[in-house]
Design an enzyme around this catalytic site. Structure first.
Site, short mmCIF file in Angstrom:
data_model
loop_
_atom_site.label_atom_id
_atom_site.label_comp_id
_atom_site.label_asym_id
_atom_site.label_seq_id
_atom_site.Cartn_x
_atom_site.Cartn_y
_atom_site.Cartn_z
N LYS A 115 34.29 61.39 29.88
CA LYS A 115 32.83 61.53 29.75
C LYS A 115 32.37 61.09 28.37
O LYS A 115 31.28 60.56 28.23
CB LYS A 115 32.38 62.96 30.06
CG LYS A 115 32.43 63.25 31.56
CD LYS A 115 31.50 64.35 32.02
CE LYS A 115 31.52 64.42 33.54
NZ LYS A 115 30.91 65.62 34.09
N LYS A 197 37.54 57.76 40.62
CA LYS A 197 37.07 58.89 41.43
C LYS A 197 35.60 58.68 41.85
O LYS A 197 34.82 58.14 41.07
CB LYS A 197 37.17 60.14 40.55
CG LYS A 197 36.81 61.43 41.21
CD LYS A 197 36.79 62.57 40.19
CE LYS A 197 35.43 62.68 39.51
NZ LYS A 197 34.76 63.97 39.63
N LYS A 200 29.20 61.94 41.46
CA LYS A 200 27.79 61.99 41.85
C LYS A 200 26.90 61.29 40.84
O LYS A 200 25.81 60.83 41.17
CB LYS A 200 27.32 63.43 42.11
CG LYS A 200 27.38 64.37 40.94
CD LYS A 200 26.74 65.71 41.32
CE LYS A 200 27.73 66.85 41.33
NZ LYS A 200 28.39 67.14 40.06
N1 AQP Z 1 35.78 62.49 44.09
C1 AQP Z 1 36.04 63.77 44.30
N2 AQP Z 1 36.95 64.12 45.23
C2 AQP Z 1 37.22 65.44 45.47
N3 AQP Z 1 36.61 66.44 44.81
C3 AQP Z 1 35.69 66.14 43.87
N4 AQP Z 1 34.92 66.88 43.06
C4 AQP Z 1 34.16 66.07 42.29
N5 AQP Z 1 34.41 64.78 42.60
C5 AQP Z 1 35.36 64.79 43.57
C6 AQP Z 1 34.90 68.33 43.06
O1 AQP Z 1 33.55 68.76 43.28
C7 AQP Z 1 33.37 70.02 42.61
C8 AQP Z 1 32.08 69.99 41.85
O2 AQP Z 1 32.18 69.05 40.80
P1 AQP Z 1 31.30 69.25 39.51
O3 AQP Z 1 29.88 69.25 39.89
O4 AQP Z 1 31.78 70.42 38.75
O5 AQP Z 1 31.55 68.01 38.60
P2 AQP Z 1 32.64 66.89 38.56
O6 AQP Z 1 33.99 67.38 38.88
O7 AQP Z 1 32.48 66.18 37.24
O8 AQP Z 1 32.09 65.99 39.77
P3 AQP Z 1 31.31 64.66 39.74
O9 AQP Z 1 30.83 64.39 41.13
O10 AQP Z 1 32.18 63.61 39.12
O11 AQP Z 1 30.07 64.97 38.83
P4 AQP Z 1 29.51 64.22 37.56
O12 AQP Z 1 29.29 62.81 38.02
O13 AQP Z 1 28.27 64.93 37.19
O14 AQP Z 1 30.59 64.32 36.52
C9 AQP Z 1 34.61 70.24 41.72
O15 AQP Z 1 35.45 71.18 42.34
C10 AQP Z 1 35.25 68.90 41.68
O16 AQP Z 1 36.65 68.97 41.50
#
Ligand code: AQP
Length: 332
Positions: A115, A197, A200
């Protein structure tokens, strides 16, 4: 354990429209614990501000994430659904645990490295200490299990280290939690760059499938998904695109990856990609329908938030006051 019951805790940041990665890796698995565990599922807005958010969007997404929790089947009567910033104990415990977590430990977190590379103009202290806030989220509720995607495993391991360290100095303070990662779906990859990965906050809309995308959009995105050279539908390290689609199809249909490979043996990528899109759209249709109903009733969502905050704060306060007493703060 709380009141003699095991505890499941997890959270999702309202930092974007949720993807099928968030759904398959985490949210879909939350409900498994609803019957036998005490469950706390937070919309973790304090985590979201570690990267810049548009205030109006953050507020809107907080409601939306809560609505989605309910739409995927989390009954607010059986699960404590709440917004993190409504429970001040999270931030209070985070400060205390900052003093029990090492700089070197935080420097090794891969999500911080990723990040900070993506947001080079805003490498703030919150982005660095985010895992301590996450440890506080988990430890406040004496959590036994944390259902998450595999990208969060390192943070739960850090949480375990912090809990162990604290318990060694002040015995019997925290339950040491276990991460629970689904065997299949724990890491859904981007449709545009399958070595990355699915996230969102990805700006490339073709890289993600959103839980709330309509049927045509879902099918179109899968049809455009990057596939690999060759034409065989089988999992292999040199076929990250097809392997990812096999995982997604398997998660939405309940078929094993072997069954998926057999089903599409000798059939082309185009046919397979359409089938994945249809399976995903079919599975998400009822979630979408329920979600839009819920979102129309903001009053109801606020009631759920208030009730959830009350329950969460009650248990969080108990742990926080134990911690305060143990470390030598005066409790009035
Ligand atoms: N690609 C993924 N596959 C499986 N699980 C995923 N998670 C995120 N991406 C994947 C799981 O979703 C939960 C919530 O995630 P978060 O909101 O805490 O943030 P994150 O892990 O940083 O997810 P994102 O989608 O990548 O968000 P941004 O883009 O804001 O950083 C967690 O349990 C995570 O493991």
């Amino acid at each position: 354990m709380l009141d003699g019951q095991k505890v499941s805790f997890s959270g999702v940041q309202p930092s974007g429209n949720l993807t099928i990665g968030n759904y398959l890796g985490a949210i879909k698995n939350f409900a498994e614990y609803s019957e036998k565990y005490k469950t706390f599922y937070g919309v973790v807005d304090e985590h979201a501000i570690t990267v810049r958010q548009n205030p109006a969007e953050l507020r809107r997404r907080t409601y939306e994430t809560l609505a989605l929790y309910i739409a995927v089947g989390l009954d607010p009567e059986k699960n404590t659904l709440y917004v993190q910033s409504h429970v001040p104990a999270h931030a209070e415990l985070a400060w205390i645990l900052n003093c029990y977590c090492m700089f070197g430990e935080l420097s090794r977190m891969t999500q911080f490295k990723d990040k900070s590379a993506r947001h080079a103009d805003n490498i703030n202290a919150g982005l660095f200490t985010y895992p301590v806030l996450m440890a506080s989220d988990i430890l406040l509720y004496q959590t036994d299990v944390v259902p998450i995607g595999s990208d969060q495993k390192q943070h739960v391991e850090l949480t375990r280290n912090i809990a162990d360290r604290f318990n060694q100095i002040f015995p019997d303070t925290f339950t040491v939690p276990e991460p629970v990662i689904p065997k299949s779906g724990g890491r859904i990859m981007s449709l545009a760059e399958p070595e990355k990965k699915m996230s969102k906050s990805d700006e490339n809309e073709n890289a993600t499938v959103r839980v709330l995308d309509d049927r045509d959009t879902i099918i179109r995105k899968f049809r455009r998904a990057v596939t690999d050279s060759g034409s065989e539908i089988r999992r292999s390290p040199d076929k990250p695109g097809v392997s990812n689609l096999i995982t997604i199809y398997s998660c939405f249909t309940g078929k094993t990856p072997e069954e998926v490979e057999a089903e599409f043996d000798g059939r082309g990528y185009a046919e397979f990609k359409t089938a994945v899109g249809e399976a995903c759209a079919d599975a998400l249709a009822p979630v979408r329908e329920k979600y839009f109903e819920l979102l129309a009733d903001k009053g109801y969502l606020e009631e759920v938030m208030k009730k959830g905050a009350g329950t969460a704060a009650y248990y969080a306060r108990k742990t926080l006051s134990k911690v305060r007493r143990k470390i030598g703060f005066v409790n009035l």
